[in-house]
Write an enzyme that holds these catalytic residues in place. Structure first.
Site, PDB file in Angstrom:
ATOM      1  N   THR A 102       3.665  79.881  -1.539  1.00 37.93           N
ATOM      2  CA  THR A 102       2.549  79.762  -0.733  1.00 37.93           C
ATOM      3  C   THR A 102       2.393  78.264  -0.693  1.00 37.93           C
ATOM      4  O   THR A 102       2.456  77.401  -1.640  1.00 37.93           O
ATOM      5  CB  THR A 102       1.694  80.630  -0.938  1.00 37.93           C
ATOM      6  OG1 THR A 102       0.468  80.395   0.173  1.00 37.93           O
ATOM      7  CG2 THR A 102       0.945  80.503  -2.309  1.00 37.93           C
ATOM      8  N   GLY A 103       2.035  77.929   0.594  1.00 40.38           N
ATOM      9  CA  GLY A 103       1.586  76.407   0.785  1.00 40.38           C
ATOM     10  C   GLY A 103       2.047  75.957   2.106  1.00 40.38           C
ATOM     11  O   GLY A 103       2.602  76.683   2.691  1.00 40.38           O
ATOM     12  N   GLY A 153       4.882  75.120   3.945  1.00 35.11           N
ATOM     13  CA  GLY A 153       6.162  75.492   4.018  1.00 35.11           C
ATOM     14  C   GLY A 153       7.097  74.429   4.220  1.00 35.11           C
ATOM     15  O   GLY A 153       8.220  74.713   3.879  1.00 35.11           O
ATOM     16  N   VAL A 207       8.453  77.680  12.570  1.00 35.35           N
ATOM     17  CA  VAL A 207       8.919  78.608  11.491  1.00 35.35           C
ATOM     18  C   VAL A 207       8.616  77.887  10.326  1.00 35.35           C
ATOM     19  O   VAL A 207       9.163  76.799  10.036  1.00 35.35           O
ATOM     20  CB  VAL A 207      10.241  79.276  11.878  1.00 35.35           C
ATOM     21  CG1 VAL A 207      10.551  80.054  10.617  1.00 35.35           C
ATOM     22  CG2 VAL A 207      10.048  80.133  13.291  1.00 35.35           C
ATOM     23  N   GLY A 208       7.979  78.599   9.355  1.00 37.26           N
ATOM     24  CA  GLY A 208       7.741  78.026   7.947  1.00 37.26           C
ATOM     25  C   GLY A 208       8.899  78.664   7.053  1.00 37.26           C
ATOM     26  O   GLY A 208       9.740  79.021   7.414  1.00 37.26           O
ATOM     27  N   ASP A 209       8.497  78.481   5.774  1.00 36.90           N
ATOM     28  CA  ASP A 209       9.166  78.738   4.915  1.00 36.90           C
ATOM     29  C   ASP A 209       9.403  80.426   4.454  1.00 36.90           C
ATOM     30  O   ASP A 209      10.437  81.000   3.834  1.00 36.90           O
ATOM     31  CB  ASP A 209       8.888  78.113   3.616  1.00 36.90           C
ATOM     32  CG  ASP A 209       7.505  78.528   3.157  1.00 36.90           C
ATOM     33  OD1 ASP A 209       6.734  78.552   3.905  1.00 36.90           O
ATOM     34  OD2 ASP A 209       7.096  79.013   1.966  1.00 36.90           O
TER      35      ASP A 209
END
Ligand code: SD4
Length: 321
Positions: free
Chosen positions: A234-235, A237, A212-214
């Site tokens: 964005t990027g 995470g 799971v990302g940011d």
């Protein structure tokens, strides 16, 4: 201040040339402001074009950001969001999304969600109909089913081909994580002077199953305070998560920084804590209560769209080196 000067001073970098004639600023008891929207990447155009007439019509920010993000999720040519998103290393598309409403400081999010085309609307359902903020994995899928969201395979043929190519290229010296990842994050200040934000992604392509990302984490991929402003990321995470970058941007705006300065300061904070942030791809965007927008990025190909109800303006900021 006329519209051209307003925008030029609002944007940190790379604001485009001449802008059309000015629309009047609106006002509240606490001052004048300009309703507007800022959305990440070139797919921000779709969201902005959906958002512009809604903004003009006085639709609330929460509905604008949800509708704008749905349009990006539905577009199979966008390989980093919703239907058509690139899969994880096992070939499964898993989605993260988050929505936040300045009115009532409410939020909803889903993480590691499969088979649902519009995770942003599931996140909104979580916010509107439960006492919770974040649902993940099978529980999120079950919740979506119970609320009538249709299930479908999100892996398009094109995304499957990319995954197969990636698998064929694996070797002991590879880069492992594909660099494709362009989350849609949309922030809006509506004509009533309220803020909302939404963010949706299939995350890092070829990530570990379960990652799971940011994007669904409040304060990381998205955060706002209706009295101050909104920010999104964005990027890669992991770095955004480790520094709660969106929360940091909003707090810098609270201290009096303009959106561009606040994004820059949050990016510098990230680099101070995690020096590799200068080499990874990261971008932060923000809008304040006056409707000024800004961004900071270290990524040469990062773009964002600004909309004010009429104009959909593409901006390509100069990266921080
Ligand atoms: C993530 N931040 O899952 C997302 C990916 C992304 O531009 O935004 N890429 O890490």
């Amino acid at each position: 201040m006329n519209r051209r000067h307003f925008l030029q001073s609002a944007l940190l970098v790379g604001s485009a040339g001449l802008l059309p004639a000015t629309r009047a600023a609106e006002g509240t008891a606490s001052g004048s402001f300009r309703p507007g929207m800022i959305t990440t990447w070139d797919h921000g155009r779709i969201a902005t074009e959906i958002g512009n007439p809604l903004l003009q019509a006085g639709t609330r920010a929460l509905d604008i950001v949800e509708k704008g993000v749905i349009a990006v999720e539905d577009d199979p040519s966008v390989t980093s969001v919703g239907y058509g998103g690139l899969p994880d290393e096992t070939g499964v598309v898993t989605l993260d999304a988050c929505i936040m409403d300045g009115v009532g400081h409410r939020a909803g999010a889903v993480a590691f969600l499969r088979n649902i085309r519009n995770p942003i609307s599931v996140a909104r359902k979580v916010m509107d109909t439960t006492r919770h903020v974040l649902l993940a994995g099978d529980g999120a899928l079950q919740f979506a089913r119970q609320n009538g969201f249709p299930e479908q395979d999100l892996l398009t043929d094109a995304a499957r081909q990319r995954w197969l190519e990636w698998k064929r290229g694996l070797n002991p010296n590879d880069n492992w994580l594909d660099q494709s990842h362009d989350t849609v994050t949309m922030l809006c200040l509506d004509r009533a002077g309220n803020l909302a934000g939404a963010c949706s992604t299939s995350g890092l392509a070829m990530k570990i199953h379960g990652r799971v990302g940011d994007s669904p984490i409040l304060g990381a991929g998205l955060y706002l305070d209706n009295e101050i402003g909104a920010a999104g990321a964005t990027g890669v995470g992991e770095l955004v998560l480790r520094t709660l970058a969106s929360f940091t941007v909003v707090e810098f705006m609270r201290q009096g920084m303009r959106p561009s300065e606040a994004c820059r300061a949050a990016f510098e904070r990230m680099c101070e804590k995690i020096p590799e942030a200068r080499q990874t791809q990261e971008a932060l965007i923000a809008i304040n209560k006056r409707g000024e927008v800004g961004c900071a990025t270290n990524t040469g190909d990062f773009t964002f769209y600004y909309g004010d109800g009429e104009l959909a303006q593409r901006n390509k900021p100069t990266p921080i080196t």
